[in-house]
Design a protein around this motif. Structure first.
Motif, short mmCIF file in Angstrom:
data_model
loop_
_atom_site.label_atom_id
_atom_site.label_comp_id
_atom_site.label_asym_id
_atom_site.label_seq_id
_atom_site.Cartn_x
_atom_site.Cartn_y
_atom_site.Cartn_z
N ALA C 123 0.83 -1.21 0.00
CA ALA C 123 0.00 0.00 0.00
C ALA C 123 0.87 1.26 0.00
O ALA C 123 0.46 2.29 -0.55
CB ALA C 123 -0.93 0.00 1.20
N LYS C 125 3.71 1.63 -1.60
CA LYS C 125 4.09 1.87 -3.00
C LYS C 125 2.93 2.46 -3.76
O LYS C 125 3.09 3.39 -4.57
CB LYS C 125 4.54 0.56 -3.65
N ALA C 126 1.72 1.91 -3.51
CA ALA C 126 0.55 2.44 -4.22
C ALA C 126 0.34 3.90 -3.87
O ALA C 126 -0.17 4.68 -4.66
CB ALA C 126 -0.68 1.62 -3.86
N GLY C 128 2.60 5.97 -3.49
CA GLY C 128 3.61 6.80 -4.15
C GLY C 128 4.97 6.82 -3.47
O GLY C 128 5.84 7.59 -3.86
#
Ligand SMILES: Nc1ncnc2c1ncn2[C@@H]1O[C@H](COP(=O)(O)OP(=O)(O)OP(=O)(O)O)[C@@H](O)[C@H]1O
Ligand SMILES: [Mg+2]
Lengths: 295, 307, 266
Positions: C123, C125-126, C128
């Motif tokens: 999450a 990485k998602a 950003g």
């Protein structure tokens, strides 16, 4: 007769019927293996077919079958995946979803010859694409889609809802959750479904005789340019597959060794399908173990 | 407004991702729907041309026994009587289902109630293997084994309804069996234990309790098998003889809807009566598959209410 | 039944100390005409643990899941949820941002079928965060905060599904706090755990109040009295009483509360 006697007789009857079924299978397998294998040789697999003289092989047909399979999966998998995601993740429980499911069921219940004829009508006649691998692949896609959608949807469904909640609760979008969490978790099932469908596609002939055609022009396996007419990769050329070949040499009756060619080709067909079936199970189990960290 | 407040009130990457996801999956499903609709539309519009463009009467088409669309009969009427093919198609379908059903139910009972362990170990793979064999291979074996055998017994060519039935019987057997297994497994175990506890023998339990409780789903299984048999083309085409004649017995060459279609659609010219007549046969196939579909739904619904 | 809006009469929390509050929150599941949660108005103080107690089916999960809009797909939620001056129950609000700031841990541990570190980084990485150093820092701190680090620091690449139930639950907590939320919602997080894991979890939660506001649903009365500062008693879709935990357990205003906390319920 006492109830116990009836019971014994009924059980024996059932055993007898089951025995017959097993014998039928043994006979079928035995027939394919014993009449087919003697004809399967390196020469048979690597030489082109011949219509009017004995001694033809199945090189081009075998390649066509594989190429067609790959193209079919390339077209049908993304479509089936998107549709399965719609059905399992987005569709509400309402009349519209019911209608969509009915449509897919209708598609899956259509005889493959009807699907093939539709492909013929649309691609060969209306769009003037002619008998070609591409037409065949699209026709096979129609035939393959409903089953693939159903199996992928089943695999997605088997992923517990708690996984979706876990993703969403972290502020991930639904789409990200589906792509990054649900799909990987469903991967073993999805792969198994794809490979099993590959077996069906590989053996299908009725949908192909009027779309991919019944002729196998000489192929140039050194020509890697798909736009060349004789290139083995050209998707616009007619392409007789292994299954169609079996049908054709038997119905046309001009090939002198039709029986031994078909027997050999049937054996090859069955072996490839068996490999698909066992492969599907093996890959599915392997992935599943890897993901769950099991031994 | 602070940073967090601004974020709460503005769309983010996640919102955009979700729009993209919806577009992708909605598009895929729309393609499938469009596909189904266009199959139904194209086959239907081609199939009714015989009646609308060529003015053949529907009645004559369904009951006529002469199939010779290229020539006119003595009274100037085109000869497009599809009855022989309709009769043959139904004959092979019904006969194959009749023969296959007892075997399939025996296989299913064996796997669920008589010897589940052996069943799972040996019979399950057998069934799966049978399902996987392509229809041309069935046709080829029919042609090289079944047809000569019948020829030997009864004389003639050996092709015909009997050969078609035998091939289709083997083909639908695994379909019906595996669905029948599901049907029997769906009967709750307490049905069985209750009956056995009352002193019923296994056969009485199977006959009076199991088969009755599973009846709707068993019927569905048989209809699935029939749908497959009715639509099967190549395997039947290879052994049926392909002569458009009213079948008088089980061992003379005749033709099914599918065999006639596969044999001739490539030899006729688009838009002519012989071609249109063939599309009408395809339309019959399509309508029948819808009928099978409806039957399965209807029986399925009724079965649900009962249990 | 009269909505018992105690937080205005008994608990006086200065407005700047309120992390989250609801006004007249009602939840209707599916096409139900009857709300499963009626007129819940509560305010949750910052950096404290608030416990939600009540019998099974009294609406605790329903209420908790409404707070970070987890009920969006299955229910209609009326009323106001105020967070940082915004009514986050408005359809215009970005729910993904809401959930990033208000994290949630569920009753049944639900780690992803990925490795331990991926469970945490996915999450992030998602959201950003791509810097490898930053990612591994977050993995380490969150696992330490969730008191799991020592047990898994050598096997971060092992499948999360190979952990024990208690470890999985702490991983889920680590996964939630790695997002650096403001508020942590926990729905019976200890119900699947043995007494030792439960104690560890409670210690962890106490620790976490230094940085997070925690709202926890629990069936365990001792647990509620051990860890929470405030307690709300739910009964048949209503909040009957909301007060300091001590008062709820020792001198409740309402007979039903008294019966429930002393085990005379039903
Ligand atoms: N998804 C749902 N759809 C319809 N009704 C639901 C749903 N979830 C819960 N309910 C109903 O809402 C009411 C409150 O349920 P809720 O799960 O909030 O109770 P709870 O207090 O969390 O109980 P428990 O202690 O058992 O977890 C119950 O009557 C339940 O039947
Ligand atoms: Mg709950």
């Amino acid at each position: 007769m006492t109830p116990n006697q009836t019971d014994r007789i009924a059980t024996q009857l059932i055993n007898f019927l089951v025995l017959i079924v097993v014998l039928i299978l043994l006979f079928l397998l035995g027939d394919i293996i014993f009449s087919g294998f003697p004809h399967v040789s390196w020469h048979f697999l690597t030489s082109p077919s011949s219509s009017f003289s004995a001694g033809g092989g199945i090189r081009d047909q075998l390649f066509n079958s594989l190429y067609l399979l790959v193209l079919t999966l390339l077209i049908s998998f993304p479509l089936a995946l998107g549709s399965a995601i719609y059905l399992s993740e987005y569709a509400g429980n309402n009349w519209r979803t019911g209608l969509i499911r009915t449509a897919i069921e209708v598609l899956s219940s259509l005889p493959s010859v009807v699907v093939g004829l539709f492909g013929y009508l649309l691609f060969v006649i209306s769009f003037h694409i002619g008998f070609s691998i591409l037409s065949g692949a699209i026709a096979l896609t129609f035939f393959n889609l409903p089953l693939l959608v159903r199996s992928i949807e089943g695999s997605l469904h088997a992923v517990p809802d708690s996984q979706r909640e876990a993703g969403i609760a972290l502020g991930l979008s639904n789409w990200r959750t589906i792509r990054g969490i649900i799909l990987p978790a469903a991967l073993p099932g999805i792969l198994t479904g794809i490979i099993l469908s590959a077996g069906r596609v590989f053996g299908e002939a009725a949908a192909l005789i009027y779309t991919a055609g019944q002729s196998a022009p000489i192929l140039n396996y050194a020509d890697w340019n798909p736009t060349d007419g004789s290139s083995f990769l050209n998707p616009m050329r007619p392409a007789e597959t292994l299954a169609v070949h079996i049908w054709k040499v038997n119905t046309e009756g001009v090939t002198p060794d039709a029986v031994s060619v078909s027997a050999g080709a049937s054996a090859v067909l069955i072996i490839v399908i068996l490999i698909f079936n066992f492969g599907a199970r093996a890959i599915g189990n392997h992935l599943y173990k890897k993901m769950t960290g099991g031994k | 407004m602070d940073e967090i407040q601004k974020k709460l009130n503005a769309p983010s990457k996640a919102s955009r991702e979700d729009v993209i996801g919806r577009i992708i999956s909605y598009t895929c499903i729309a393609v499938i729907i469009a596909l189904v609709v266009s199959i139904l539309y194209f086959i239907t519009s081609r199939g009714i041309a015989t009646f609308t463009t060529n003015h053949v009467s529907l009645w004559q088409f369904l009951t006529g026994k002469q199939w010779n669309p290229g020539t006119l009969s003595a009274n100037g009427q085109p000869q497009v009587g599809a009855l022989p093919m309709i009769v043959t198609s139904f004959s092979v379908t019904i006969l194959a289902a009749l023969v296959a059903t007892p075997f399939a139910i025996a296989v299913a009972l064996f796997m669920t109630d008589i010897a589940p362990k052996t069943g799972a170990k040996f019979l399950q793979p057998v069934i799966e293997l049978l399902v996987g064999i392509p229809s041309v291979v069935y046709g080829f074996i029919g042609l090289t084994v079944v047809v000569p055998f019948i020829r030997h017994l009864f004389g003639g060519t050996g092709s015909g309804i009997l050969a078609g039935t035998i091939v289709l019987f083997v083909m639908v057997l695994p379909t019906i069996s595996s669905l029948a297994v599901d049907a029997l497994r769906a009967v709750p175990t307490y049905f069985r234990s209750a009956s056995l506890a009352l002193g019923a023998t296994r056969f009485q339990t199977i006959y009076k309790v199991l088969l009755r409780a599973a009846m709707p789903r068993l019927l569905t299984a048989v209809i699935f098998g029939m749908a497959r048999a009715f639509g099967e083309a190549l395997a039947v085409q290879m052994v049926i003889g392909n002569a458009v004649l009213m079948p008088h017995n089980l061992v003379t060459p005749t033709s099914t809807l599918t065999s006639q279609l596969t044999t001739n659609i490539g030899n006729t010219i688009m838009g002519t009566l012989p071609n249109n007549a063939l599309w009408s046969l395809a339309l019959i196939l399509l309508l029948m598959s819808l009928v099978f579909n409806l039957l399965i739904r209807y029986i399925g619904k009724r079965g649900e209410i009962k249990s | 039944m009269e909505a018992y809006d105690l937080n205005q009469t008994h608990i006086i929390i200065p407005p700047e100390e309120i992390a989250l509050s609801t006004k007249q929150l009602q939840v209707y599941y599916g096409h139900n005409q009857q709300p499963s949660m009626t007129n819940a108005s509560l305010s949750f103080p910052r950096f404290q643990i608030t416990a939600l107690i009540g019998a099974s089916g009294s609406g605790k999960s329903t209420y908790l899941r409404a707070l970070n809009r987890m009920n969006d797909r299955i229910a209609r939620v009326d009323g106001e949820i105020r967070y940082r001056g915004t009514n986050i129950n408005s359809p215009k609000v970005n729910v993904y941002e809401v959930r990033k700031h208000i994290g949630m841990v569920f009753q049944k541990p639900n780690p992803f079928a990925k490795s331990i570190s991926e469970n945490i980084t996915f999450a992030l990485k998602a959201a950003g965060i791509t810097n490898r150093q930053e990612l591994s820092n977050r993995v380490e701190t969150s696992l330490k905060e969730a008191a799991l680090w020592d047990e898994v620091k050598d096997s971060l690449n092992k499948s999360a599904l190979s952990l024990s139930g208690g470890q999985q639950q702490r991983l889920c907590i680590a996964r939630a706090i790695a997002m650096k939320p403001d508020i942590l919602l926990l729905d019976e997080p200890a119900s699947a755990l043995d007494p030792i894991s439960t104690t560890k979890l409670e210690v962890t939660l106490k620790e976490l109040t230094k940085k997070y506001t925690i709202i926890i649903v629990t069936h365990n009365m001792e647990q509620a009295s051990r860890i929470s500062t405030y307690t709300a008693f739910f009964h048949l879709g209503h909040v009957l009483e909301y007060d300091q935990t001590e008062k709820i357990f020792q001198t409740p205003e309402i007979q039903a509360t008294h019966d429930y906390v002393t085990g005379n319920f039903g």
